[in-house]
Design an enzyme around this catalytic site. Structure first.
Site, short mmCIF file in Angstrom:
data_model
loop_
_atom_site.label_atom_id
_atom_site.label_comp_id
_atom_site.label_asym_id
_atom_site.label_seq_id
_atom_site.Cartn_x
_atom_site.Cartn_y
_atom_site.Cartn_z
N ALA A 148 4.08 -20.10 -3.52
CA ALA A 148 2.64 -20.39 -3.48
C ALA A 148 2.42 -21.89 -3.55
O ALA A 148 3.19 -22.62 -4.19
CB ALA A 148 1.97 -19.71 -4.66
N GLU A 163 8.51 -16.57 -10.99
CA GLU A 163 7.12 -16.41 -11.42
C GLU A 163 6.94 -16.21 -12.92
O GLU A 163 6.02 -16.76 -13.52
CB GLU A 163 6.46 -15.24 -10.66
N GLY A 204 6.92 -16.81 -3.61
CA GLY A 204 6.33 -16.24 -2.39
C GLY A 204 7.19 -16.48 -1.16
O GLY A 204 7.09 -15.72 -0.18
N GLU A 233 9.49 -13.65 -1.27
CA GLU A 233 8.70 -12.43 -1.00
C GLU A 233 8.32 -12.34 0.48
O GLU A 233 8.34 -11.25 1.05
CB GLU A 233 7.43 -12.44 -1.87
N1 COA Z 1 3.34 -26.01 -4.06
C1 COA Z 1 2.80 -27.20 -3.74
N2 COA Z 1 3.54 -28.31 -3.55
C2 COA Z 1 4.87 -28.18 -3.68
C3 COA Z 1 5.49 -26.98 -4.01
C4 COA Z 1 4.68 -25.83 -4.20
N3 COA Z 1 5.18 -24.63 -4.49
N4 COA Z 1 6.83 -27.17 -4.08
C5 COA Z 1 7.02 -28.47 -3.79
N5 COA Z 1 5.84 -29.08 -3.56
C6 COA Z 1 5.59 -30.48 -3.26
C7 COA Z 1 5.95 -31.35 -4.46
O1 COA Z 1 4.89 -31.40 -5.39
C8 COA Z 1 6.19 -32.69 -3.80
O2 COA Z 1 4.96 -33.31 -3.52
P1 COA Z 1 4.77 -34.91 -3.79
O3 COA Z 1 5.71 -35.56 -2.79
O4 COA Z 1 3.33 -35.12 -3.48
O5 COA Z 1 5.17 -35.14 -5.21
C9 COA Z 1 6.81 -32.28 -2.46
O6 COA Z 1 6.48 -30.91 -2.24
C10 COA Z 1 8.32 -32.37 -2.49
O7 COA Z 1 8.77 -31.70 -3.65
P2 COA Z 1 10.05 -32.18 -4.48
O8 COA Z 1 10.11 -31.39 -5.74
O9 COA Z 1 10.02 -33.67 -4.58
O10 COA Z 1 11.18 -31.74 -3.44
P3 COA Z 1 12.66 -31.24 -3.69
O11 COA Z 1 13.20 -31.01 -2.30
O12 COA Z 1 13.39 -32.16 -4.60
O13 COA Z 1 12.52 -29.83 -4.46
C11 COA Z 1 11.70 -27.57 -4.80
C12 COA Z 1 11.96 -28.73 -3.80
C13 COA Z 1 11.04 -26.48 -3.99
C14 COA Z 1 13.03 -27.09 -5.38
C15 COA Z 1 10.79 -28.05 -5.95
O14 COA Z 1 9.69 -28.74 -5.39
C16 COA Z 1 10.22 -26.89 -6.76
O15 COA Z 1 10.89 -26.38 -7.66
N6 COA Z 1 8.95 -26.48 -6.43
C17 COA Z 1 8.31 -25.41 -7.15
C18 COA Z 1 8.80 -24.08 -6.60
C19 COA Z 1 8.27 -22.90 -7.36
O16 COA Z 1 8.41 -22.76 -8.58
N7 COA Z 1 7.66 -21.97 -6.61
C20 COA Z 1 7.22 -20.72 -7.14
C21 COA Z 1 5.78 -20.58 -6.99
S1 COA Z 1 5.28 -19.01 -7.62
#
Ligand code: COA
Length: 259
Positions: A67, A135, A112, A115
């Site tokens: 999400a 989640e 998601g 999913e």
């Molecule tokens: N929603 C919105 N923005 C997101 C996002 C999400 N789920 N996941 C990553 N982003 C954004 C980050 O905030 C960042 O934005 P910024 O450059 O403005 O700070 C950009 O994407 C890059 O993210 P970053 O964490 O720097 O990249 P990465 O490649 O090192 O790591 C992930 C990628 C996906 C591992 C890490 O971002 C993460 O753990 N995200 C959350 C995932 C999560 O828990 N999803 C479950 C949702 S229910």
């Protein structure tokens, strides 16, 4: 198609590549992306020649980080409810699509994102994919079908382990658990190879075989076999069935037209 669309479609005739295209947000599922998925599923349904769709993500870091948590912060509880409904509708449109969907997943495949891939018929993971349903660690639960589709796919015990721990796991683990069908260094090439095989099938056969499996799965065996016969019945009047028989007799490759 506008290359900056939140979801792009590459049309290769009998096969499309549908790509999540918000790499700067790790292809997170916001409203525009969800609408793009709904539109893609709708367009796919109307194409007669199309057989297989590869669902992939732009950028090197993520298939989909779940999400869109940034957008989510700006939504009221009511807006969250509406959005979750739309997301489920988009996912269901893919799952019930008459076409064969192959998710080609890489990098982060979280929440998601996983999913979404569970709505595809087949999954191919890049060797270094990081997969999980985090989640419960975020104070929510997998609300886009994860608690329902994952146990159906891999069994309750394995699914509960992944859902209740929120652990991230590797592509190798995903293969061992049955979450994905194949693992490859080049996940898109592997998805195309799988699509090559799918595209050897007749379009109506593919659609009906998918319906036979999906809608028969929750039935008892007797009802399931009756359902299989009903799906078979849809194929009997088709030109492609006759073409399959003719091609076999003439020792040539069949040319299917989806009729
Ligand atoms: N929603 C919105 N923005 C997101 C996002 C999400 N789920 N996941 C990553 N982003 C954004 C980050 O905030 C960042 O934005 P910024 O450059 O403005 O700070 C950009 O994407 C890059 O993210 P970053 O964490 O720097 O990249 P990465 O490649 O090192 O790591 C992930 C990628 C996906 C591992 C890490 O971002 C993460 O753990 N995200 C959350 C995932 C999560 O828990 N999803 C479950 C949702 S229910």
């Amino acid at each position: 198609m506008d290359p900056s669309s939140p979801v792009t479609i590459e049309d290769h005739g009998e096969r499309w590549v549908v790509r999540l295209n918000r790499p700067e947000r790790r292809n997170a599922l916001g409203r525009a992306v969800v609408q793009g998925l709904l539109d893609a599923a709708d367009q796919a349904q109307r194409s007669r020649s199309l057989r297989a769709i590869i669902l992939s993500g732009a950028g090197e870091h993520a298939f989909c980080a779940g999400a869109d948590l940034k957008e989510r912060q700006t939504l009221s509880p009511d807006e969250v409810r509406v959005f979750v409904g739309q997301m489920n509708a988009a996912f269901r449109a893919i799952e019930t699509s008459p076409k064969v969907w192959i998710a080609a997943i890489h990098g982060a495949v979280l929440g998601g994102g996983l999913e979404l891939s569970l709505c595809a018929d087949l999954r191919v993971a890049q060797t270094n994919a990081i997969i999980g349903l985090p989640e419960v660690r975020l104070g929510i639960l997998p609300g886009a079908g994860g608690t329902q589709r994952l146990p159906r796919l891999i069994g309750i015990a394995r699914a509960k382990e992944l859902i209740l721990t929120g652990m991230r796991f590797s592509a190798a683990d995903a293969l061992r658990l049955g979450v994905v069908n194949r693992v490859a260094d080049d996940h898109e090439a592997a998805a195309h190879a799988l699509a090559d095989e799918v595209c050897r099938g007749a379009p109506i056969s593919l659609t009906q075989a998918k319906r036979a499996v999906d809608l028969g799965y929750d039935l008892d065996l007797e009802a399931g076999l009756a359902w299989e016969r009903a799906c078979y019945e849809m194929i009997i009047p088709t030109k492609d069935r006759l073409e399959g028989l003719a091609a076999f007799a003439e020792k040539r490759t069949p040319v299917y037209i989806g009729e």
